[in-house]
Design a protein around this motif. Structure first.
Motif, short mmCIF file in Angstrom:
data_model
loop_
_atom_site.label_atom_id
_atom_site.label_comp_id
_atom_site.label_asym_id
_atom_site.label_seq_id
_atom_site.Cartn_x
_atom_site.Cartn_y
_atom_site.Cartn_z
N LYS A 41 14.40 59.89 3.63
CA LYS A 41 13.39 60.04 4.68
C LYS A 41 13.19 58.72 5.43
O LYS A 41 13.10 58.69 6.66
N ARG A 42 13.10 57.61 4.69
CA ARG A 42 12.94 56.29 5.33
C ARG A 42 14.16 55.95 6.19
O ARG A 42 14.03 55.46 7.31
N PHE A 43 15.34 56.24 5.65
CA PHE A 43 16.58 55.98 6.40
C PHE A 43 16.62 56.82 7.67
O PHE A 43 16.96 56.32 8.75
N ASN A 44 16.25 58.09 7.57
CA ASN A 44 16.23 58.98 8.72
C ASN A 44 15.23 58.48 9.78
O ASN A 44 15.52 58.50 10.98
N THR A 45 14.09 58.01 9.34
CA THR A 45 13.08 57.47 10.26
C THR A 45 13.64 56.27 11.02
O THR A 45 13.45 56.15 12.23
N ARG A 46 14.36 55.39 10.32
CA ARG A 46 14.97 54.23 10.98
C ARG A 46 16.04 54.67 11.98
O ARG A 46 16.13 54.12 13.09
N LEU A 47 16.84 55.66 11.62
CA LEU A 47 17.88 56.15 12.54
C LEU A 47 17.26 56.77 13.79
O LEU A 47 17.74 56.55 14.91
N ILE A 48 16.20 57.53 13.62
CA ILE A 48 15.53 58.14 14.78
C ILE A 48 14.95 57.07 15.69
O ILE A 48 15.08 57.13 16.91
N ALA A 49 14.32 56.05 15.11
CA ALA A 49 13.76 54.96 15.91
C ALA A 49 14.86 54.22 16.67
O ALA A 49 14.70 53.89 17.85
N GLU A 50 15.98 53.98 16.02
CA GLU A 50 17.10 53.31 16.68
C GLU A 50 17.67 54.17 17.80
O GLU A 50 17.98 53.68 18.88
N SER A 51 17.77 55.46 17.56
CA SER A 51 18.26 56.37 18.58
C SER A 51 17.32 56.41 19.78
O SER A 51 17.76 56.42 20.93
N ASP A 52 16.03 56.43 19.51
CA ASP A 52 15.03 56.43 20.60
C ASP A 52 15.14 55.15 21.44
O ASP A 52 15.05 55.20 22.66
N ARG A 53 15.33 54.01 20.76
CA ARG A 53 15.47 52.75 21.51
C ARG A 53 16.73 52.77 22.37
O ARG A 53 16.73 52.30 23.50
N GLY A 54 17.79 53.34 21.85
CA GLY A 54 19.04 53.41 22.60
C GLY A 54 18.99 54.37 23.77
O GLY A 54 19.76 54.25 24.72
N ALA A 55 18.11 55.35 23.71
CA ALA A 55 18.02 56.36 24.76
C ALA A 55 17.14 55.93 25.93
O ALA A 55 17.17 56.55 26.98
N LYS A 56 16.36 54.85 25.75
CA LYS A 56 15.47 54.40 26.82
C LYS A 56 16.30 53.77 27.94
O LYS A 56 17.24 53.04 27.69
N PRO A 57 15.92 54.05 29.19
CA PRO A 57 16.66 53.44 30.30
C PRO A 57 16.42 51.93 30.36
O PRO A 57 15.37 51.44 29.97
N VAL A 58 17.42 51.23 30.80
CA VAL A 58 17.33 49.78 30.94
C VAL A 58 17.09 49.47 32.41
O VAL A 58 17.84 49.92 33.28
N SER A 59 16.05 48.72 32.68
CA SER A 59 15.77 48.39 34.07
C SER A 59 16.34 47.02 34.41
O SER A 59 16.43 46.13 33.57
N LEU A 60 16.74 46.87 35.65
CA LEU A 60 17.25 45.60 36.14
C LEU A 60 16.07 44.69 36.46
O LEU A 60 14.98 45.18 36.79
#
Length: 65
Positions: free
Chosen positions: A23-42
């Motif tokens: 469960k802890r590992f899954n929570t970390r993976l979801i958080a990492e995925s969410d960070r990667g899905a956010k748009p990057v602004s210039l």
């Protein structure tokens, strides 16, 4: 019978510990995925211009530097 119960209880505790770890590992993976899905602004001083004469060419201009 007591020995069998002790073995089963030990296995249940091991599995519960493993589930909590997963469960802890899954929570970390979801958080990492969410960070990667956010748009990057210039940065605000950067503009991207796409040339109308060469549609595949992109130029980045720094304004105010």
């Amino acid at each position: 019978m007591v020995t069998e119960n002790a073995v089963l209880l030990k296995r249940i505790l091991e599995v519960e510990t493993e589930v909590e770890c997963q469960k802890r590992f899954n929570t970390r993976l979801i958080a990492e995925s969410d960070r990667g899905a956010k748009p990057v602004s210039l940065p605000q001083k950067t503009k991207i211009l796409i040339s109308s004469t060469a549609p595949l060419r992109t130029e980045i201009l720094k304004i105010g530097d």
